[in-house]
Motif scaffolding. Sequence first.
Motif, short mmCIF file in Angstrom:
data_model
loop_
_atom_site.label_atom_id
_atom_site.label_comp_id
_atom_site.label_asym_id
_atom_site.label_seq_id
_atom_site.Cartn_x
_atom_site.Cartn_y
_atom_site.Cartn_z
N GLN A 297 0.82 -1.20 0.00
CA GLN A 297 0.00 0.00 0.00
C GLN A 297 0.86 1.26 0.00
N GLY A 298 1.99 1.22 0.70
CA GLY A 298 2.88 2.38 0.70
C GLY A 298 3.49 2.64 -0.66
N LEU A 299 3.95 1.57 -1.31
CA LEU A 299 4.52 1.73 -2.65
C LEU A 299 3.48 2.22 -3.65
N SER A 300 2.23 1.81 -3.48
CA SER A 300 1.19 2.26 -4.41
C SER A 300 0.95 3.76 -4.27
N LYS A 301 1.01 4.28 -3.06
CA LYS A 301 0.86 5.73 -2.87
C LYS A 301 2.06 6.48 -3.45
N VAL A 302 3.25 5.93 -3.25
CA VAL A 302 4.44 6.57 -3.83
C VAL A 302 4.33 6.57 -5.35
N ALA A 303 3.84 5.47 -5.93
CA ALA A 303 3.65 5.42 -7.38
C ALA A 303 2.64 6.47 -7.83
N ALA A 304 1.58 6.67 -7.05
CA ALA A 304 0.59 7.70 -7.39
C ALA A 304 1.22 9.10 -7.36
N ALA A 305 2.15 9.31 -6.43
CA ALA A 305 2.77 10.63 -6.30
C ALA A 305 3.60 10.99 -7.52
N PHE A 306 4.13 9.99 -8.22
CA PHE A 306 4.99 10.27 -9.37
C PHE A 306 4.31 10.00 -10.71
N THR A 307 3.01 9.70 -10.69
CA THR A 307 2.27 9.49 -11.94
C THR A 307 0.98 10.30 -11.95
N SER A 308 1.02 11.50 -11.38
CA SER A 308 -0.10 12.45 -11.43
C SER A 308 -1.37 11.91 -10.79
N GLY A 309 -1.23 11.07 -9.76
CA GLY A 309 -2.39 10.49 -9.13
C GLY A 309 -2.77 11.18 -7.83
N MET A 310 -3.30 10.40 -6.91
CA MET A 310 -3.75 10.88 -5.60
C MET A 310 -3.60 9.72 -4.62
N PRO A 311 -3.65 9.98 -3.32
CA PRO A 311 -3.56 8.89 -2.35
C PRO A 311 -4.63 7.83 -2.58
N VAL A 312 -4.23 6.58 -2.55
CA VAL A 312 -5.13 5.47 -2.83
C VAL A 312 -5.19 4.54 -1.62
N SER A 313 -6.11 3.61 -1.70
CA SER A 313 -6.23 2.59 -0.66
C SER A 313 -6.97 1.41 -1.25
N ALA A 314 -7.09 0.35 -0.47
CA ALA A 314 -7.88 -0.80 -0.90
C ALA A 314 -9.34 -0.55 -0.59
N SER A 315 -10.17 -0.66 -1.59
CA SER A 315 -11.61 -0.41 -1.43
C SER A 315 -12.28 -1.64 -0.83
N PHE A 316 -13.07 -1.42 0.22
CA PHE A 316 -13.78 -2.53 0.84
C PHE A 316 -14.81 -3.12 -0.11
N SER A 317 -15.57 -2.25 -0.79
CA SER A 317 -16.63 -2.74 -1.68
C SER A 317 -16.06 -3.41 -2.92
N ARG A 318 -15.04 -2.80 -3.54
CA ARG A 318 -14.46 -3.40 -4.75
C ARG A 318 -13.69 -4.67 -4.42
N SER A 319 -13.05 -4.71 -3.25
CA SER A 319 -12.35 -5.94 -2.84
C SER A 319 -13.35 -7.07 -2.62
N ALA A 320 -14.49 -6.73 -2.01
CA ALA A 320 -15.53 -7.74 -1.82
C ALA A 320 -16.07 -8.22 -3.17
N LEU A 321 -16.24 -7.30 -4.12
CA LEU A 321 -16.69 -7.69 -5.46
C LEU A 321 -15.63 -8.54 -6.15
N ASN A 322 -14.37 -8.20 -5.96
CA ASN A 322 -13.28 -8.97 -6.54
C ASN A 322 -13.29 -10.41 -6.02
N TYR A 323 -13.48 -10.55 -4.72
CA TYR A 323 -13.53 -11.88 -4.12
C TYR A 323 -14.77 -12.64 -4.59
#
Length: 568
Positions: A297-323
């Motif tokens: 999760q930390g690396l994903s936020k760092v990646a967002a910082a250098f690719t014009s993104g925003m702070p991210v996290s794991a979505s509870f609803s989308r993770s449940a849909l994924n499962y």
Amino acid sequence: MTKRTHPERVFPALAWPRQWANGGLRGDLLAGLTVALVLIPQALAYAKLAGLPPQVGLYAALLPAVVAALFGSCGQLSTGPVALTSLLVGASILPLAGGSPEQLIPLALLLALMSGLIQLALGVLRLGWLLNLLSMPVLMGFVNAAALIICLTQIPSLFGITLAQGEHLVLGVARMLTDNRSLHAASMAFGLGALGALLLLKRLAPRLPGVPIVVAASIALSALVGFEAGGGGVVGQIPPSLPALSLPPLRPDLAMTLLPAAFVVAMVSFMEAASSAKLISGRTRQAWNQDQELIGQGLSKVAAAFTSGMPVSASFSRSALNYASEARTGLSSLVAAAVVLVALLYLTPLLWHLPKPVLAAVILQAVGGLIDLKVLRRAWRAHRDDGLGAIVTFLATLAFAPNIQNGIFTGLFLTLALMVYRSMRPRVALLGLHPDGTYRDLHRFGLSHPHPQLVIVRFDSPLTFVTAAPFEDGLLRAARAQQDVRVVLVSAAGINEMDATGLYTLAGLIERFHAQGQSIAFCGLKKQVVDAMERDGLWPRIADVAAYRTEQQALDALLPGLPAATLA
């Protein structure tokens, strides 16, 4: 379960091929496509919630999602923009931007970098346990208040109203609702219609992808009736291009200003990810690693910082849909990111006519499920301190809005203070022989002391500098519990630690009791406590009366010496 090799612990994606056996690859491909259909409109909506351009949400659903999947330990987590983190981002950067939209993206990049580095450092140093300082009642109080605030922030968009930024969000929304002169009828129709359709689809046809269906229908209807020409707000142009490489503004003054917010974003976003990972791993019986997930999760936020993104996290609803869509590995997140990339490069013209009230409806439908005020009542029933922490956090978050990070800090400090206060008041109980053959609380069960000259006292806490004074008071009260007490037997099974202050206090009590013609004996001492006594030199002085394992064994040895003699 096959034990992971060292390379797989560092790079969990190496274990994916083994998990694709027995048809797992097909599940990942279908789950990725399914999640992407929900992720695209949610990414647009959550970027709007953070006060950022819609394309920023799509950018944050690309490389950050891939990085989190490659380095995370739970393959079913879907990382990208989420409501709670987006609200925290908006609350943190909007006051600092000074009304300048150009300043929002650099601030969001810096916040992503800082919160990502905090998570990365905690994961690399194996300090994920520090996040356990945020108790569940405090987190749920914050989540309920934040979800309520998110809903309030979307009501103006749902009705086609622009809410002026003010210090008190709740009061501003209340004033807006009492003034219906600026309501936009078409916006209300689209917003309320989309919200009603989403709720009906979720209730009547939960297997259908309600969000993409409603969004697609809204886009078509908006273009058909000329919603934009009638004064309605639409998403408009989204640049059909890859995200540009970005560099956060590395200014010490901004970094210091954003540090508290970065800590809250890191903490809250990971708690959301951890909740999803715990639930999914409990069902799949696949272990997940808290520190490795922090790294992902930390690396994903760092990646967002250098690719014009925003702070991210794991979505509870989308993770449940994924499962639920039978994803087994992080490949599903890579597939979802690929679909988002295709949409970003080739389908953005189709999003032009997407009404902003529909995005507000998507947010309201997704966030409404987070509101569960019953959890506050359950926390109060479980323990008054937990209930107080939950309620104070809830109210403080509402009161500080839009600076909601202050609410969670209030709850965090309160629970830590209450924890210290509770630890300073350990339970000290006198014991008597219960009919079931055990020694239990004398006053609670109406029991008697085992002997007129002997008292048993139980101390349910570590003996440290925090509890040394209550321990001393408890033993002195025990020495006065009967008229002619000669021995105080300490039932020490609850003492699992003893520091220098505890040893000093105990040595002083032994001397004091000896001067009074009394003695202290122990039963049930644990190894780590005996080790501390041996290092201090206290153990040889008390070993003869401190090696008993149970109360009964101690009594069998001590009672024959009463009342004729006292212990040495």
